[in-house]
Design a protein around this motif. Structure first.
Motif, PDB file in Angstrom:
ATOM      1  N   LYS A 172      43.583  51.511  40.067  1.00 15.80           N
ATOM      2  CA  LYS A 172      43.665  52.204  41.356  1.00 15.80           C
ATOM      3  C   LYS A 172      42.398  53.013  41.614  1.00 15.80           C
ATOM      4  O   LYS A 172      41.882  53.054  42.736  1.00 15.80           O
ATOM      5  CB  LYS A 172      44.886  53.117  41.371  1.00 15.80           C
ATOM      6  CG  LYS A 172      46.221  52.387  41.325  1.00 15.80           C
ATOM      7  CD  LYS A 172      47.371  53.375  41.333  1.00 15.80           C
ATOM      8  CE  LYS A 172      48.718  52.668  41.280  1.00 15.80           C
ATOM      9  NZ  LYS A 172      49.848  53.626  41.245  1.00 15.80           N
ATOM     10  N   GLN A 173      41.903  53.651  40.562  1.00 21.18           N
ATOM     11  CA  GLN A 173      40.688  54.450  40.702  1.00 21.18           C
ATOM     12  C   GLN A 173      39.500  53.582  41.100  1.00 21.18           C
ATOM     13  O   GLN A 173      38.724  53.947  41.992  1.00 21.18           O
ATOM     14  CB  GLN A 173      40.398  55.168  39.383  1.00 21.18           C
ATOM     15  CG  GLN A 173      39.136  56.021  39.405  1.00 21.18           C
ATOM     16  CD  GLN A 173      38.796  56.551  38.026  1.00 21.18           C
ATOM     17  OE1 GLN A 173      38.966  55.855  37.019  1.00 21.18           O
ATOM     18  NE2 GLN A 173      38.327  57.787  37.957  1.00 21.18           N
ATOM     19  N   PHE A 174      39.367  52.409  40.458  1.00 22.57           N
ATOM     20  CA  PHE A 174      38.235  51.548  40.776  1.00 22.57           C
ATOM     21  C   PHE A 174      38.341  50.986  42.186  1.00 22.57           C
ATOM     22  O   PHE A 174      37.330  50.862  42.882  1.00 22.57           O
ATOM     23  CB  PHE A 174      38.133  50.404  39.768  1.00 22.57           C
ATOM     24  CG  PHE A 174      36.948  49.518  39.989  1.00 22.57           C
ATOM     25  CD1 PHE A 174      35.655  49.998  39.840  1.00 22.57           C
ATOM     26  CD2 PHE A 174      37.112  48.199  40.388  1.00 22.57           C
ATOM     27  CE1 PHE A 174      34.554  49.190  40.063  1.00 22.57           C
ATOM     28  CE2 PHE A 174      36.020  47.383  40.609  1.00 22.57           C
ATOM     29  CZ  PHE A 174      34.741  47.877  40.447  1.00 22.57           C
ATOM     30  N   ARG A 175      39.545  50.649  42.638  1.00 20.86           N
ATOM     31  CA  ARG A 175      39.700  50.166  44.021  1.00 20.86           C
ATOM     32  C   ARG A 175      39.275  51.237  45.016  1.00 20.86           C
ATOM     33  O   ARG A 175      38.702  50.920  46.070  1.00 20.86           O
ATOM     34  CB  ARG A 175      41.148  49.739  44.254  1.00 20.86           C
ATOM     35  CG  ARG A 175      41.538  48.444  43.556  1.00 20.86           C
ATOM     36  CD  ARG A 175      42.823  47.875  44.123  1.00 20.86           C
ATOM     37  NE  ARG A 175      43.969  48.729  43.857  1.00 20.86           N
ATOM     38  CZ  ARG A 175      44.752  48.636  42.793  1.00 20.86           C
ATOM     39  NH1 ARG A 175      44.496  47.717  41.870  1.00 20.86           N
ATOM     40  NH2 ARG A 175      45.786  49.443  42.629  1.00 20.86           N
ATOM     41  N   ARG A 297      34.826  42.419  45.364  1.00 15.20           N
ATOM     42  CA  ARG A 297      35.174  41.229  44.587  1.00 15.20           C
ATOM     43  C   ARG A 297      35.243  41.505  43.082  1.00 15.20           C
ATOM     44  O   ARG A 297      35.578  40.594  42.311  1.00 15.20           O
ATOM     45  CB  ARG A 297      34.170  40.107  44.860  1.00 15.20           C
ATOM     46  CG  ARG A 297      34.140  39.651  46.322  1.00 15.20           C
ATOM     47  CD  ARG A 297      33.281  38.426  46.505  1.00 15.20           C
ATOM     48  NE  ARG A 297      33.252  38.003  47.878  1.00 15.20           N
ATOM     49  CZ  ARG A 297      34.174  37.246  48.472  1.00 15.20           C
ATOM     50  NH1 ARG A 297      35.215  36.822  47.774  1.00 15.20           N
ATOM     51  NH2 ARG A 297      34.061  36.906  49.744  1.00 15.20           N
ATOM     52  N   LEU A 298      34.930  42.714  42.667  1.00 17.50           N
ATOM     53  CA  LEU A 298      34.981  43.079  41.259  1.00 17.50           C
ATOM     54  C   LEU A 298      36.335  43.698  40.928  1.00 17.50           C
ATOM     55  O   LEU A 298      36.956  44.352  41.773  1.00 17.50           O
ATOM     56  CB  LEU A 298      33.856  44.053  40.920  1.00 17.50           C
ATOM     57  CG  LEU A 298      32.440  43.569  41.267  1.00 17.50           C
ATOM     58  CD1 LEU A 298      31.424  44.666  40.978  1.00 17.50           C
ATOM     59  CD2 LEU A 298      32.091  42.306  40.498  1.00 17.50           C
ATOM     60  N   ARG A 299      36.775  43.508  39.693  1.00 17.65           N
ATOM     61  CA  ARG A 299      38.101  43.965  39.294  1.00 17.65           C
ATOM     62  C   ARG A 299      38.070  45.248  38.480  1.00 17.65           C
ATOM     63  O   ARG A 299      39.070  45.959  38.416  1.00 17.65           O
ATOM     64  CB  ARG A 299      38.808  42.874  38.489  1.00 17.65           C
ATOM     65  CG  ARG A 299      39.039  41.586  39.259  1.00 17.65           C
ATOM     66  CD  ARG A 299      39.821  40.599  38.422  1.00 17.65           C
ATOM     67  NE  ARG A 299      40.054  39.349  39.142  1.00 17.65           N
ATOM     68  CZ  ARG A 299      40.732  38.328  38.650  1.00 17.65           C
ATOM     69  NH1 ARG A 299      41.243  38.406  37.437  1.00 17.65           N
ATOM     70  NH2 ARG A 299      40.900  37.224  39.351  1.00 17.65           N
ATOM     71  N   ASP A 300      36.958  45.508  37.804  1.00 18.45           N
ATOM     72  CA  ASP A 300      36.888  46.679  36.933  1.00 18.45           C
ATOM     73  C   ASP A 300      35.450  47.164  36.887  1.00 18.45           C
ATOM     74  O   ASP A 300      34.512  46.393  37.134  1.00 18.45           O
ATOM     75  CB  ASP A 300      37.382  46.326  35.527  1.00 18.45           C
ATOM     76  CG  ASP A 300      37.559  47.559  34.656  1.00 18.45           C
ATOM     77  OD1 ASP A 300      38.636  48.192  34.733  1.00 18.45           O
ATOM     78  OD2 ASP A 300      36.624  47.904  33.907  1.00 18.45           O
TER      79      ASP A 300
END
Length: 333
Positions: A172-175, A297-300
């Motif tokens: 959630k933080q990365f989004r 487009r990145l997940r982490d």
């Protein structure tokens, strides 16, 4: 590759404006500073702390929001070079060609805090302490150079020192963070595509090597495809189409570090070395394939961070990014 450090926080310096950075990233590539320039910046910033902060810089990522290469327009491009004064005989003085580029970038540093002699971990400190540390480091960046370019801070965008969450909260933080980096593109490593394309070329030519694969991915390949067969009255009609042997994407050739050309020389044994107290080694550039991806487009965060590693015995000093490794892991799952 040795085990890479695990960061527990991010230092985000948004929208740095860099003027006249070096656009010639290696003897064979140009268009954006080499990722090793940002690794070097990270290490230089850490040295300038002078022990004021209990922080270690582990990795760095760059998101480019805008770029303006200082080149002439047209199909063939040339760098806009400075005009130096004439020499004592009235002749044009010799110059070394310099490529320059103006950038608008966001830097993301992976950092680790540590406790020493009872000192609190600054990454886990209160938000006022983290804001003060982030501001001081940003001011320090403003007095330095990035790939030889002058740095200008944007007062409308404040630097942030943010602890990294774990588990579902980390996602959630990365989004939330990646939305702040839009619009923009992050540079990631695609070593996997280079190896896959090498295998594709060897299926057609067993003598193909990594250089062939690297050059093939670095250019736009066109082929003529027949759209109408020849008849008695008309010749065949063909169209020139782009060959896409790999998935769509903004692929670029990039330097990723250095490989040794000879053994390590003892300190002070090489004449005219910049530092007589440090062992010296002659090296050449190492190359791979990178890809510019939109942060959404990145997940982490591990997908965009770059790490430095050194293997003196093998003669390898290079930068690593885990995007392709994480991509393969996701595919297997």
């Amino acid at each position: 590759m040795s085990e890479l450090p695990a960061s527990n926080g991010l230092l985000i310096v948004p929208h740095l404006r860099v003027q006249n950075a070096n656009a010639i990233s290696s003897p064979l590539t140009w268009g954006f500073p080499a990722i090793s320039a940002f690794i070097g910046l990270m290490q230089a910033v850490e040295r300038k702390f002078e022990g004021r902060f209990a922080l270690m810089f582990d990795s760095v990522a760059v998101v480019c929001h805008n770029h303006e290469a200082q080149v002439t327009g047209g199909y063939q491009r040339a760098f806009r070079l400075t005009r130096n004064p004439v020499n004592e005989r009235g002749e044009t003085a010799a110059i070394v060609e310099e490529g320059r580029i103006h950038l608008d970038i966001t830097l993301i540093f992976g950092i680790s805090g540590y406790s020493e002699d009872g000192q609190d971990d600054p990454v886990q400190g209160d938000w006022q302490q983290r804001r003060q540390i982030a501001s001081e480091i940003a001011e320090l960046l403003g007095s330095m150079r990035i790939a030889g370019g002058s740095v200008f801070l944007d007062p409308q965008h404040k630097p942030v020192l943010e602890p990294l969450a774990q588990g579902e909260e980390r996602s959630k933080q990365f989004r939330r963070l990646r939305r702040r980096w839009l619009p923009g593109f992050a540079l990631v490593s695609r070593d996997d595509l280079l190896q896959a394309h090498l295998q594709h070329l060897r299926d057609e030519n067993t003598n193909a090597n990594l250089l062939d694969a690297w050059l093939d991915l670095s250019r736009l390949n066109l082929s003529a495809q027949e759209t109408r067969p020849a008849s008695e009255t008309q010749p065949a009609k063909v169209e020139w189409r782009v060959q896409r042997v790999m998935p769509n994407g903004w692929l670029v050739p990039i330097p990723v570090g250095y490989g040794a050309l000879g053994p390590l020389q003892a300190a002070g044994s090489v004449a005219n070395a910049r530092d007589g107290q440090t062992p010296l080694r002659f090296v050449e550039s190492l190359y791979s394939i990178g890809q510019w991806l939109s942060p959404h487009r990145l997940r982490d965060v591990d997908d965009l961070l770059w790490y430095a590693s050194a293997d003196p015995e093998a003669g390898l000093y290079r930068c690593h990014n885990l995007y392709s490794q994480n991509l393969c892991t996701d595919d297997m799952e």
